[in-house]
Each structure stands twice: as C-alpha cells, then as structure tokens.
Design an enzyme around this catalytic site. Structure first.
Site, PDB file in Angstrom:
ATOM      1  N   GLU A  98      -9.815  -0.189  -5.596  1.00  0.00           N
ATOM      2  CA  GLU A  98      -8.769   0.838  -5.478  1.00  0.00           C
ATOM      3  C   GLU A  98      -8.757   1.857  -6.622  1.00  0.00           C
ATOM      4  O   GLU A  98      -7.724   2.101  -7.246  1.00  0.00           O
ATOM      5  CB  GLU A  98      -7.394   0.163  -5.361  1.00  0.00           C
TER       6      GLU A  98
ATOM      7  N   ASN B  70     -14.335  -1.571  -3.394  1.00  0.00           N
ATOM      8  CA  ASN B  70     -13.370  -1.955  -2.359  1.00  0.00           C
ATOM      9  C   ASN B  70     -12.135  -1.054  -2.433  1.00  0.00           C
ATOM     10  O   ASN B  70     -11.617  -0.799  -3.523  1.00  0.00           O
ATOM     11  CB  ASN B  70     -12.962  -3.420  -2.611  1.00  0.00           C
TER      12      ASN B  70
ATOM     13  N   HIS C 241      -5.970  -2.227   6.126  1.00  0.00           N
ATOM     14  CA  HIS C 241      -4.593  -2.650   6.390  1.00  0.00           C
ATOM     15  C   HIS C 241      -3.983  -1.615   7.323  1.00  0.00           C
ATOM     16  O   HIS C 241      -3.725  -0.477   6.913  1.00  0.00           O
ATOM     17  CB  HIS C 241      -3.791  -2.699   5.085  1.00  0.00           C
TER      18      HIS C 241
ATOM     19  N   GLU D 113     -10.061  -6.817   4.145  1.00  0.00           N
ATOM     20  CA  GLU D 113      -8.678  -7.312   4.051  1.00  0.00           C
ATOM     21  C   GLU D 113      -7.928  -6.999   5.343  1.00  0.00           C
ATOM     22  O   GLU D 113      -6.761  -6.600   5.330  1.00  0.00           O
ATOM     23  CB  GLU D 113      -7.955  -6.674   2.855  1.00  0.00           C
TER      24      GLU D 113
ATOM     25  N   ASP E  12      -5.737  -6.561   8.382  1.00  0.00           N
ATOM     26  CA  ASP E  12      -4.523  -7.009   9.063  1.00  0.00           C
ATOM     27  C   ASP E  12      -3.952  -5.797   9.796  1.00  0.00           C
ATOM     28  O   ASP E  12      -4.117  -4.659   9.364  1.00  0.00           O
ATOM     29  CB  ASP E  12      -3.490  -7.665   8.137  1.00  0.00           C
TER      30      ASP E  12
HETATM   31  O1  G3I Z   1       3.303 -16.954  -7.340  1.00  0.00           O
HETATM   32  C1  G3I Z   1       4.403 -16.159  -7.858  1.00  0.00           C
HETATM   33  C2  G3I Z   1       5.664 -16.927  -7.808  1.00  0.00           C
HETATM   34  O2  G3I Z   1       5.581 -18.053  -8.640  1.00  0.00           O
HETATM   35  C3  G3I Z   1       6.806 -16.019  -8.214  1.00  0.00           C
HETATM   36  O3  G3I Z   1       8.005 -16.685  -8.087  1.00  0.00           O
HETATM   37  C4  G3I Z   1       6.824 -14.757  -7.379  1.00  0.00           C
HETATM   38  C5  G3I Z   1       7.883 -13.790  -7.826  1.00  0.00           C
HETATM   39  O4  G3I Z   1       7.550 -12.459  -7.566  1.00  0.00           O
HETATM   40  O5  G3I Z   1       5.569 -14.117  -7.472  1.00  0.00           O
HETATM   41  C6  G3I Z   1       4.488 -14.917  -7.011  1.00  0.00           C
HETATM   42  O6  G3I Z   1       3.309 -14.185  -7.167  1.00  0.00           O
HETATM   43  C7  G3I Z   1       3.087 -13.156  -6.229  1.00  0.00           C
HETATM   44  C8  G3I Z   1       1.735 -13.375  -5.598  1.00  0.00           C
HETATM   45  O7  G3I Z   1       1.451 -12.327  -4.698  1.00  0.00           O
HETATM   46  C9  G3I Z   1       1.649 -14.681  -4.834  1.00  0.00           C
HETATM   47  O8  G3I Z   1       2.482 -14.639  -3.734  1.00  0.00           O
HETATM   48  C10 G3I Z   1       3.133 -11.825  -6.925  1.00  0.00           C
HETATM   49  O9  G3I Z   1       4.405 -11.548  -7.414  1.00  0.00           O
HETATM   50  C11 G3I Z   1       2.722 -10.737  -5.976  1.00  0.00           C
HETATM   51  O10 G3I Z   1       2.589  -9.527  -6.705  1.00  0.00           O
HETATM   52  C12 G3I Z   1       1.393 -11.077  -5.354  1.00  0.00           C
HETATM   53  O11 G3I Z   1       1.091 -10.095  -4.391  1.00  0.00           O
HETATM   54  C13 G3I Z   1      -0.262  -9.987  -4.052  1.00  0.00           C
HETATM   55  C14 G3I Z   1      -0.680  -8.551  -4.246  1.00  0.00           C
HETATM   56  O12 G3I Z   1      -2.017  -8.368  -3.783  1.00  0.00           O
HETATM   57  C15 G3I Z   1      -0.624  -8.201  -5.711  1.00  0.00           C
HETATM   58  O13 G3I Z   1      -1.283  -7.077  -5.993  1.00  0.00           O
HETATM   59  C16 G3I Z   1      -0.445 -10.407  -2.624  1.00  0.00           C
HETATM   60  O14 G3I Z   1      -0.243 -11.822  -2.514  1.00  0.00           O
HETATM   61  C17 G3I Z   1      -1.862 -10.084  -2.150  1.00  0.00           C
HETATM   62  O15 G3I Z   1      -1.965 -10.310  -0.767  1.00  0.00           O
HETATM   63  C18 G3I Z   1      -2.146  -8.630  -2.418  1.00  0.00           C
HETATM   64  O16 G3I Z   1      -3.481  -8.375  -2.047  1.00  0.00           O
HETATM   65  C19 G3I Z   1      -3.878  -7.022  -2.182  1.00  0.00           C
HETATM   66  C20 G3I Z   1      -5.343  -7.010  -2.544  1.00  0.00           C
HETATM   67  O17 G3I Z   1      -5.575  -7.767  -3.684  1.00  0.00           O
HETATM   68  C21 G3I Z   1      -5.855  -5.588  -2.727  1.00  0.00           C
HETATM   69  N1  G3I Z   1      -5.561  -4.782  -1.586  1.00  0.00           N
HETATM   70  C22 G3I Z   1      -4.197  -4.775  -1.153  1.00  0.00           C
HETATM   71  C23 G3I Z   1      -3.699  -6.193  -0.906  1.00  0.00           C
HETATM   72  C24 G3I Z   1      -2.321  -6.183  -0.355  1.00  0.00           C
HETATM   73  O18 G3I Z   1      -1.410  -5.673  -1.295  1.00  0.00           O
END
Ligand code: G3I
Length: 450
Positions: A162, A204, A241, A270, A272
């Site tokens: 990105e 990516n 996405h 990715e 969806d």
């Molecule tokens: O695990 C913690 C948890 O302990 C805590 O209580 C909670 C509170 O916010 O956060 C949890 O972590 C989160 C994590 O996902 C696991 O669920 C993070 O805050 C959250 O920011 C994180 O989001 C991820 C996101 O990327 C971050 O950038 C998403 O799961 C993930 O699907 C998403 O993936 C991205 C790709 O890497 C790049 N392209 C876009 C895609 C979708 O946004």
C-alpha cells in the site's frame, strides 16, 4: 547426431527470448480434467493455488481449522507477520504467532504468502517516531531480519504494501517511509532478495483493480520501471476488497493481464466481496474467471474463512457463513475454478505465443512456444524447420533447471544450464520442463544443422 569435424554447423540462428516478451504471453490454462470438490484441489488443476488469510488465535477453533485444512492450499498470516508483530521493540524480533501459522501450513502441505515487510501502517511505536536515514536503516534491517528468518520457507513475500496514494495523482502515498526518499521501495525489494533469493517478491495494494484508475497506472509504471532497471520484483498482489462503493471493475481482467505482460506474476491477495446470495456469487465468479483467463494469475487468496472471521464481518464478504456453511459464493468460486482457464473471447488468452527467426537458405529455424505453467515450473515446446538433422541448444538462466524433456535426445554441459537437443526419431518437435526457481525468463535457442 553428434557433431563431427565434417558436420560443422553451417548456419546458426539464435533466438534470444527476453523476459519482457515472456511476460506478454498469456495462455490458456489447461481445462479441468474433472470436477474437484474443494477450492484448493479445483485451483490446483490449472496449476493455481487457493488460499486464505489465517489468524493464529483461531487455530484452536475446530470448525475454522476443519474448513482451513479441507479447502485451502495457501495461507497468509492476517496480522502476525506485520511489522508491529514481528519487531515490537527495535531489534527484538517476535515470531511466535507467525511461526505457528507457518508450522500449521507446512504440516498440512499448504504454502505461505508472507505479509508484509514494509508498510506505512501497523508500524510499532518506535518506528512511527522515526524518520530519515535512521528510519531507512531500521526498515531495511527489519526486511533483512524477517526475510532471513523465513528464508526458503515462503512462497512469496508482500515486500511492500500500500505505498501508492488513492485519488487521481497516481503518485506515492505520503508516509514516514516515503519521506526517506522515493527509492525506499526498491531498496526494500533489494534487501528482501538478498536475504531470501528464492521467494517471489510482490508489491501489494488495494484500489488497483480498475485499469482506468490513476493509482493502478501509477503502480504499473513503477513495476515497468523496476523491470526495466532490474529491480527484483516477481509479482503484484491485487488485494481486491470489493463492495458496492468499490465494485468489481469491468476491466479487471485487463488489469491482471496488463501487469502480467510486464513479466510479473499477478495474484489476488485479499479477496472479499460484500453482499449476499446470487449477486455476491456472480461477483466472485467474475473475479475467479478473470484470474483463470490470465496464465500468470497464479493464485487467489480470500481474506478470511467465515463471514464472522472477516475484518468487515457486517458486510458478510466471505465464502462461508458464520457457522461454517458454504455460501452460494463458495459454489460459484468452486465451479469457476473447475471450469478451467479457457476464455476464447479474450484474444490474449488464446494467443499461441511463438518466436520465430527468419529462416535462411540451408539453415534451420527453432521456434519456441510457451507451454503450460505451474507455480514452480513451466513447459516449453520447440519446433524445428529447415532440416531433419538439427542440433538445438537450449540455454536457461540460473537458477532455472531443465527437469525433463520429451521427443529429443539431450545432453548437458557441465554448468547444467546449456542443453543440447538432437532428434531421437520422434520428429522435429520436442519439449522440456523448466523448474524456474523464481526466474520466468524463456530460454535462448540456437539451431544448427548437424
Ligand atoms: O488482537 C487485538 C485485541 O487484543 C485488542 O483487544 C483489539 C482492540 O482494538 O485489537 C486486536 O487487534 C486488532 C487486529 O486486527 C486483530 O483483530 C487490531 O486492533 C486491528 O487493527 C487489526 O486489524 C487488521 C488490519 O489489517 C490492521 O491493519 C485486520 O485484522 C486485518 O484483516 C487487516 O488486513 C489488511 C491487510 O493487512 C492489508 N490490506 C487491507 C486489509 C484490511 O484492512
């Protein structure tokens, strides 16, 4: 027939087949030989993979793991290889959750896409506060350390994620990494290649699916520039996405084939698509069909298993419902994978790509045509005209290896890179399989009369 003093070659025609030309080749994937009953097996029929993002904390969920093990043959750690996860404190690396996912994938015979080494987001606090040459060094050290930790274990790395801006500029996204200098992306790719020479290195991004968008064109120009200057890049990931605000573009296949023509693999990384029922199913079908029609689209990864596992679960964007049942979208994807890769309406998918040299009197011509491709290897076919008494040398570039031949009698030089092929009574066409080890260049051919 072996060369003798009396049978010195009279005319040699050399055809140097450039990587860029190879990239322009898009061929039909083999039609499915039979309907497979899982996504991974259906994709494998045409040499592709079907993957999913996996979260380490769900590996104890029996329903989740049951679907994962049954359906998928590629895995991307959803968050566990990101910078904040792997280097939470500067110089202290943490691989526990990522290693758990890699171990699970290996035990199941699945491969792994690494995600991601350099990104403006998900940086640990210590990195967010850095700038200039200090940040550049820290970023490169991170790339080197993490790529070294996983050396030889991954199918590909999303080296940079990105880095381009949304909107109409077609330029780079502002970030602390970008402010270290425009060459930060190529520096990251070179560091990754040095650390792990045999893993595919990908750029990516999202919102790069529509060929008409400035962002897509900006990434295209960067990849074109990298290929022309020898910056090591092997693949481009299209996150894909989609929802009603960002629908599957009508020119999606053009985007994939245009990037592939630069000489890189393309992967849907990715996927969806928000929605439900038949409209969601038909959108998924279009995406899969576009990939199946482009030879260098070698795999599709969905961003999670069940709707409830999605980063945007309220949009129910995945192939299994929250209980793990297959949705209509699942069936449309499976059917599209099973249908194989032929798409006669797209001229780029039905072109037989050959390179022919001008025949000369008394000489011979070796014509190369690209055969089937798999993730790790590809076939080449050679047809000789002008003589039945030919000697064709086939030179592959390291680290490629010819691993099998047919319809020829072949010998190799001591390097193993130069194969000398002669008739074996099967006519004037022969073929071979090249294990590419990350190098998709076509071989060079020399034809001479024996
Ligand atoms: O695990 C913690 C948890 O302990 C805590 O209580 C909670 C509170 O916010 O956060 C949890 O972590 C989160 C994590 O996902 C696991 O669920 C993070 O805050 C959250 O920011 C994180 O989001 C991820 C996101 O990327 C971050 O950038 C998403 O799961 C993930 O699907 C998403 O993936 C991205 C790709 O890497 C790049 N392209 C876009 C895609 C979708 O946004």
């Amino acid at each position: 027939m072996p060369l003798t003093a009396k049978s010195v070659p009279r005319i040699a025609l050399v055809s140097s087949l450039l990587a860029a030309v190879a990239g322009a080749a898009v061929l039909m994937a083999a039609p499915a030989s039979g309907a497979a009953s899982t996504l991974g097996a259906a994709a494998a029929q045409s040499g592709r993979y079907f993957g999913t993002a996996v979260a380490a904390n769900k590996l104890s969920d029996q329903t989740y793991v049951g679907i994962l093990n049954r359906e998928f043959n590629m895995v991307t750690p959803e968050n566990e290889m990101k910078i904040d996860a792997t280097e939470p404190n500067q110089g202290q690396f943490s691989y526990g959750n990522a290693d758990r996912i890699v171990a699970h994938a290996k035990a199941q015979g699945m491969r792994v896409r690494g995600h991601t080494l350099a990104w403006y987001s998900q940086q640990p606090g210590w990195m967010q506060n850095m700038s200039g040459s200090t940040l550049r060094s820290a970023m490169l050290n991170h790339v080197t350390q993490v790529a070294t930790h996983y050396k030889g274990q991954l199918y590909s790395w999303d080296v940079v994620n990105e880095a381009f801006a949304d909107g109409n500029s077609g330029g780079r996204r502002d970030s602390n990494l970008q402010r270290t200098g425009n060459d930060w992306i190529e520096a990251a790719f070179r560091a990754a290649r040095a650390a792990d020479p045999n893993t595919k290195l990908c750029y990516n991004d999202y919102n790069t699916d529509d060929w008409g968008q400035a962002k897509t064109q900006g990434v295209y120009r960067m990849v074109q520039d990298f290929k022309s200057r020898g910056v090591p890049i092997d693949c481009v990931g299209f996150q894909s996405h989609f929802n009603s605000n960002s629908p599957v573009p009508s020119n999606y296949q053009t985007t994939l084939s245009s990037f592939a023509a630069l000489g890189v693999d393309v992967q849907i990384t990715e996927l969806d698509i928000e929605g439900s029922g038949s409209s969601q199913a038909s959108n998924y079908q279009r995406v899969v069909q576009a990939c199946m029609a482009v030879a260098r689209c070698n795999g599709i990864t969905v961003w999670g298993i069940r709707d409830s596992d999605s980063w945007r679960s309220s949009g129910t964007p995945l192939l299994f419902d929250g209980s793990g049942n297959k949705k209509a979208a699942y069936t449309s994807v499976l059917n599209a994978l099973n249908a194989g890769g032929t798409n006669p309406t797209d001229p780029t998918t039905t072109t037989t790509t050959t390179t022919t040299q001008n025949p000369q009197p008394g000489g011979c011509t070796a014509t190369y045509s690209e055969g089937q491709k798999w993730n790790d290897r590809f076939n080449g076919n050679v047809t000789v005209s002008g003589t039945d008494n030919w000697v064709v040398t086939v030179t592959v570039s390291s680290p490629q290896k010819v691993i099998s031949t047919w319809n020829t009698s072949a010998t190799w030089d001591s390097s193993g890179n130069v194969m000398t092929a002669r008739p074996n009574g099967s006519g004037n066409s022969f073929g071979f399989t090249i294990q590419h080890n990350g190098n998709w260049n076509w071989p060079s051919l020399t034809c001479s009369t024996g």
